[in-house]
Design a protein around this motif. Structure first.
Motif, mmCIF file in Angstrom:
data_model
loop_
_atom_site.group_PDB
_atom_site.id
_atom_site.type_symbol
_atom_site.label_atom_id
_atom_site.label_comp_id
_atom_site.label_asym_id
_atom_site.label_seq_id
_atom_site.Cartn_x
_atom_site.Cartn_y
_atom_site.Cartn_z
ATOM 1 N N ALA A 146 0.831 -1.204 0.000
ATOM 2 C CA ALA A 146 0.000 0.000 0.000
ATOM 3 C C ALA A 146 0.869 1.259 0.000
ATOM 4 O O ALA A 146 2.037 1.238 0.404
ATOM 5 C CB ALA A 146 -0.919 -0.001 1.220
ATOM 6 N N THR A 147 0.287 2.350 -0.451
ATOM 7 C CA THR A 147 0.966 3.641 -0.441
ATOM 8 C C THR A 147 0.506 4.440 0.769
ATOM 9 O O THR A 147 -0.696 4.604 0.998
ATOM 10 C CB THR A 147 0.666 4.437 -1.721
ATOM 11 N N MET A 148 1.453 4.928 1.546
ATOM 12 C CA MET A 148 1.160 5.699 2.756
ATOM 13 C C MET A 148 1.464 7.172 2.531
ATOM 14 O O MET A 148 2.475 7.510 1.920
ATOM 15 C CB MET A 148 2.010 5.173 3.918
ATOM 16 N N VAL A 149 0.612 8.036 3.033
ATOM 17 C CA VAL A 149 0.871 9.466 2.985
ATOM 18 C C VAL A 149 0.990 9.979 4.414
ATOM 19 O O VAL A 149 0.238 9.570 5.305
ATOM 20 C CB VAL A 149 -0.244 10.230 2.221
ATOM 21 N N THR A 150 1.961 10.846 4.649
ATOM 22 C CA THR A 150 2.144 11.456 5.961
ATOM 23 C C THR A 150 2.869 12.784 5.784
ATOM 24 O O THR A 150 3.309 13.129 4.679
ATOM 25 C CB THR A 150 2.919 10.515 6.903
ATOM 26 N N GLY A 151 2.999 13.527 6.863
ATOM 27 C CA GLY A 151 3.639 14.835 6.776
ATOM 28 C C GLY A 151 5.147 14.748 6.698
ATOM 29 O O GLY A 151 5.767 13.864 7.309
ATOM 30 N N SER A 152 5.738 15.652 5.965
ATOM 31 C CA SER A 152 7.194 15.707 5.862
ATOM 32 C C SER A 152 7.798 15.955 7.239
ATOM 33 O O SER A 152 7.424 16.893 7.932
ATOM 34 C CB SER A 152 7.598 16.830 4.906
#
Length: 280
Positions: A146-152
């Motif tokens: 899966a592709t995860m998105v989070t803050g830099s």
């Protein structure tokens, strides 16, 4: 005459140096010179953000302001910036304290001086309603591709990589607004953040997204958050910690932060920053 001129020039130089120190030196020099204490944070609801009138709010800001007031400091200037700019901004002298709800991590301890912790919590995921891929921990992200998105700059990046998630499967964005946008657009399968951030994003998704239970996360993903100062401000940090000790967990504090969802489960416990820096 030459001696007089030399003395005069030296006096001017020392005066200029003193003025410079008051403007950009250690925090105690700033307050002694009557300047404001500048608090830096990004727009993280309900941790630290600006209210409609521009005043700093959120539970970390509220705790910070209450402790500073007890120390006798009420001249405060808020500075809002992106999450990734907090530590660089602090060390560049753009503000004096990071109040953004920052986890105390070994890599960060090398660059800033943290207060004693003011809360403890783990990670949680933002997933589509019903969690169709069953993603409740980082191992699941790795196993499913899966592709995860989070803050830099978020701690979630290191936690995901430690579980074997490939860097190409981690989408880094500026902050919460972009995490929500990526999930709503289907550009990511899961968003990662703190439980409070993830819940806030889920609540604002119109029922399309939900938050996972952080209890499913590995115990070493749980961490403690504190305030960050420059390393040159150790004297101020010591003074702050002394006031903080009597405030954290007090009825006064718990009443003030209850509106943000802060309850006894978030209290930092007995862990000290020195230990946290060495173990996180």
């Amino acid at each position: 005459m030459k001696a007089i001129i030399t003395t005069f020039v030296a006096t001017i130089a020392l005066s200029a140096m003193a003025a410079s120190t008051a403007a950009s030196g250690p925090l105690k020099d700033r307050v002694a010179a009557g300047q404001s204490i500048r608090i830096g944070y990004s727009n993280e609801v309900p941790t630290a953000y600006s209210a409609a009138d521009g005043k700093p709010t959120g539970f970390v800001n509220d705790i910070t302001l209450a402790v500073l007031k007890k120390m006798g400091y009420e001249k405060i200037e808020p500075v809002q910036t992106e999450w990734g700019g907090l530590i660089p901004g602090l060390n560049a002298g753009r503000f004096d304290i990071i109040t953004g709800g920052m986890f105390i991590l070994a890599a960060r301890c090398e660059n800033v001086k943290f207060s004693e912790p003011i809360y403890k919590m783990g990670d949680a995921f933002l997933v589509p309603k019903g969690n169709p891929k069953g993603l409740v921990n980082y191992e699941h992200i790795h196993d499913t591709g899966a592709t995860m998105v989070t803050g830099s700059g978020y701690a979630n990046i290191a936690h995901a990589k430690a579980a074997g998630v490939d860097a190409t499967k981690i989408m880094e964005v500026p902050g919460p607004t972009e995490i929500l946008a990526a999930m709503q657009a289907g550009r990511a399968d899961v968003g990662a953040g703190t439980p409070i951030l993830v819940k806030q994003l889920a609540d604002s998704s119109g029922g399309k997204l939900e938050a996972t239970n952080s209890a499913a996360m590995p115990k070493d993903s749980f961490n403690w958050g504190g305030l960050a100062f420059t390393k040159a401000d150790q004297d101020f940090v010591d003074e702050f910690n002394a006031a903080l000790k009597d405030y954290v967990g007090s009825q006064e504090m718990m009443t003030a932060v209850a509106k943000y969802g802060y309850d006894k489960d978030w209290l930092p416990g007995e862990a000290k920053t020195e230990w946290i820096c060495a173990n996180r």
